[in-house]
Scaffold this motif. Structure first.
Motif, PDB file in Angstrom:
ATOM      1  N   THR A 165       0.825  -1.213   0.000  1.00  0.00           N
ATOM      2  CA  THR A 165       0.000   0.000   0.000  1.00  0.00           C
ATOM      3  C   THR A 165       0.856   1.259   0.000  1.00  0.00           C
ATOM      4  OG1 THR A 165      -1.777  -1.162   1.168  1.00  0.00           O
ATOM      5  CG2 THR A 165      -1.822   1.235   1.213  1.00  0.00           C
ATOM      6  N   SER A 210      -4.501  10.267   4.406  1.00  0.00           N
ATOM      7  CA  SER A 210      -4.857   9.455   3.248  1.00  0.00           C
ATOM      8  C   SER A 210      -3.691   9.407   2.275  1.00  0.00           C
ATOM      9  CB  SER A 210      -6.083  10.050   2.532  1.00  0.00           C
ATOM     10  OG  SER A 210      -5.761  11.312   1.963  1.00  0.00           O
ATOM     11  N   LEU A 211      -3.723   8.398   1.409  1.00  0.00           N
ATOM     12  CA  LEU A 211      -2.718   8.309   0.359  1.00  0.00           C
ATOM     13  C   LEU A 211      -2.804   9.513  -0.569  1.00  0.00           C
ATOM     14  CD1 LEU A 211      -3.001   4.517  -0.552  1.00  0.00           C
ATOM     15  CD2 LEU A 211      -1.060   5.630   0.563  1.00  0.00           C
ATOM     16  N   GLU A 212      -4.034   9.953  -0.831  1.00  0.00           N
ATOM     17  CA  GLU A 212      -4.231  11.072  -1.754  1.00  0.00           C
ATOM     18  C   GLU A 212      -3.615  12.362  -1.196  1.00  0.00           C
ATOM     19  OE1 GLU A 212      -6.770   7.807  -2.451  1.00  0.00           O
ATOM     20  OE2 GLU A 212      -6.658   9.067  -0.641  1.00  0.00           O
ATOM     21  N   LEU A 230      -0.071  10.806   6.146  1.00  0.00           N
ATOM     22  CA  LEU A 230      -0.861   9.730   6.743  1.00  0.00           C
ATOM     23  C   LEU A 230      -0.089   8.996   7.819  1.00  0.00           C
ATOM     24  CD1 LEU A 230       0.277   6.785   5.450  1.00  0.00           C
ATOM     25  CD2 LEU A 230      -0.692   7.792   3.406  1.00  0.00           C
ATOM     26  N   ILE A 257      -5.164   2.525   7.325  1.00  0.00           N
ATOM     27  CA  ILE A 257      -4.763   3.926   7.368  1.00  0.00           C
ATOM     28  C   ILE A 257      -5.511   4.579   8.524  1.00  0.00           C
ATOM     29  CG2 ILE A 257      -4.733   6.129   6.151  1.00  0.00           C
ATOM     30  CD1 ILE A 257      -4.471   4.579   3.553  1.00  0.00           C
ATOM     31  N   ASP A 275     -12.644   2.291   8.503  1.00  0.00           N
ATOM     32  CA  ASP A 275     -11.714   1.774   7.513  1.00  0.00           C
ATOM     33  C   ASP A 275     -11.639   0.255   7.589  1.00  0.00           C
ATOM     34  OD1 ASP A 275     -10.847   4.209   6.385  1.00  0.00           O
ATOM     35  OD2 ASP A 275      -9.676   4.598   8.188  1.00  0.00           O
ATOM     36  N   ARG A 328      -9.935  10.395  12.653  1.00  0.00           N
ATOM     37  CA  ARG A 328     -11.234   9.902  12.223  1.00  0.00           C
ATOM     38  C   ARG A 328     -11.392   8.506  12.795  1.00  0.00           C
ATOM     39  NH1 ARG A 328      -8.753   9.089   6.740  1.00  0.00           N
ATOM     40  NH2 ARG A 328      -8.743   6.850   6.361  1.00  0.00           N
ATOM     41  N   GLN A 381      -4.768   7.648  10.022  1.00  0.00           N
ATOM     42  CA  GLN A 381      -4.899   9.097   9.880  1.00  0.00           C
ATOM     43  C   GLN A 381      -4.520   9.490   8.464  1.00  0.00           C
ATOM     44  OE1 GLN A 381      -3.334  11.453  13.415  1.00  0.00           O
ATOM     45  NE2 GLN A 381      -2.167   9.579  13.626  1.00  0.00           N
TER      46      GLN A 381
END
Length: 455
Positions: free
Chosen positions: A191, A363-365, A369, A359, A418, A413, A361
């Motif tokens: 990932t 994000s990959l985007e 993270l 994940i 997730d 979050r 905290q």
């Protein structure tokens, strides 16, 4: 007994970070005997991480990477001399200058060396480098400063990725060839490796994955390389970043449990002999050692981490001068960091000891993270990207064997939202590079047949 252990002769083989910190710690622990440090390089101990970062960028020179001494260890330094063997019966270290050093206790901190390109003629081409020593760093930095047309990096591990990052920061064209599916996949899993691949390509790296370099070309000077997919890369500098080899060959006749994966020792840094019996006068610390850790299934861990070398050296020094009841184990949680392509990557625990990730905290985007790794329902590691302040929280989860997926805590979050993904850690045999944290099983490398006498 206590007085005896504070006196006598201690020899440290390996003028490394671990060797220096152990020498200092021995004096801090009250050792008043003779102390000798043997190193095959002509330099006093120096810091290696800057070689792939500040030195390549011209922000520092290789000559300025010497490690500061926290205190004078009052040691005899035998630099530029290689140890060639150990005679455990008479307790002597054999040197390549024909001398031998007697010892009462021996500490091995010989670390690793860069894995060379396998074809010696090709590796001898001008412009082909590895990066491990001070001379390597100075030579490569000089060549990069000259502005080559293209640099080829073979291997997408941390060292290879940091070299590629430095090349792009210097404005140099660079190609990275990695046998695995993505850079850093062996250390961080699939990932996060996708993020690493995207970052390299977004910064202009010509990233080639799933390929190997089959040949290096040049008539005296390197001019390019052939890849296994039939393509060719034209370049005038090549950096071979194929991982590390542990410096254990000199121990082949010592009777110690040493092999390609390092020297097997117990949690107190005492080396095992090849029959699985722990020694009481030979210790190992740093990259060359492999040791069991209760938080990771008591598997033998092999670590190529700066922090581990420092902490393990302190444990080894304490145990070398302390009687059995006062000895302590090396149970530190592995930590590691890397800066590349504008990202700060920090790791705690053993990401390869995992079956799922989540994940927690970011994000990959967002490219910011915290990813948590789990194995059989408990937390075993965490990796942050530009979110290092969260690591202490995850370290606590690892130390307490917290359930995986972890509950909300440092998360911004709800974790429950997730779904854990497979950690996708590949078999090391499919990579060009090895992970900096490796699980190496439970047994010494050498397999023996025990022959019992007739009764």
């Amino acid at each position: 007994m206590q007085g005896d252990l504070k006196d006598g002769r201690i020899v440290i083989v390996g003028a490394s970070l671990a060797g220096l910190r152990a020498a200092e710690a021995l004096r801090e622990e009250g050792f008043r005997g003779s102390l000798t440090v043997v190193g095959d390089e002509p330099h006093p101990p120096y810091d290696r991480p800057p070689l792939s970062k500040q030195v390549l960028l011209g922000q520092a020179t290789a000559e300025t990477t010497g490690l500061p001494m926290r205190r004078d260890p009052d040691a005899e330094w035998r630099l530029g001399v290689r140890a060639t063997g150990v005679d455990p019966l008479v307790k002597q270290v054999l040197l390549d200058d024909g001398e031998s050093l007697p010892y009462d206790r021996l500490l091995i901190t010989t670390g690793t060396r860069a894995r060379p390109w396998p074809n010696q003629d090709e590796s001898a081409l001008d412009g082909v480098f590895t990066l491990r020593t001070r001379e390597d760093g100075a030579g490569l930095a000089e060549r990069l400063a000259a502005g080559p047309e293209r640099v080829l990096v073979i291997g997408g591990g941390f060292t290879g990725s940091e070299i590629a990052s430095a090349c792009r920061e210097l404005g140099l064209a660079v190609t990275v060839a990695e046998r695995g599916p993505a850079p850093l996949v062996g250390a961080l899993g699939g990932t996060l490796a996708k993020l690493a691949a995207a970052m390299q390509r977004n910064h202009g790296v010509d990233l080639r994955t799933g390929v190997t370099v089959t040949a290096l070309h040049g008539n005296g000077s390197f001019t390019g390389a052939d890849l296994s997919d039939g393509s060719r890369v034209e370049a005038d500098v090549c950096v071979v970043a194929l991982g590390a080899i542990r410096n254990v060959e000199w121990l082949a006749d010592s009777g110690l449990a040493s092999g390609p994966r390092g020297i097997a020792c117990d949690a107190g840094c005492r080396a095992f002999n090849m029959y699985g019996i722990v020694t009481d006068d030979v210790f190992a610390a740093g990259d060359v050692s492999r040791f069991p850790h209760p938080l990771f299934g008591y598997q033998m861990l092999s670590l190529e981490h700066w922090g581990n070398a420092v902490e393990q050296a302190a444990v080894a020094a304490h145990n070398m001068v302390s009687p059995g009841p006062l000895r302590r184990p090396h149970l530190a949680i592995p930590t590691f960091w890397s800066t590349q392509f504008g990202l700060n990557i920090k790791s705690v625990g053993v990401p390869t000891y995992s079956d799922h990730v989540v994940i927690a905290q970011g994000s990959l985007e967002a490219r910011r993270l915290a990813m948590v790794y789990g194995y059989q329902g408990r937390v075993t590691a965490a990796v942050t990207v530009d979110m290092a302040k969260s690591l202490d929280y995850y370290r606590h989860l690892i130390e307490t064997a917290a359930p995986f997926p972890p509950p909300p805590g440092a998360a911004d979050r709800a974790i429950a939202a997730d779904v854990p993904l497979p950690s996708d850690v590949p078999d090391p045999s499919v990579l060009s590079h090895g992970p900096t944290v490796a699980l190496t099983g439970y047994l010494p490398d050498r397999r023996l047949t025990a022959v019992q006498p007739m009764r």
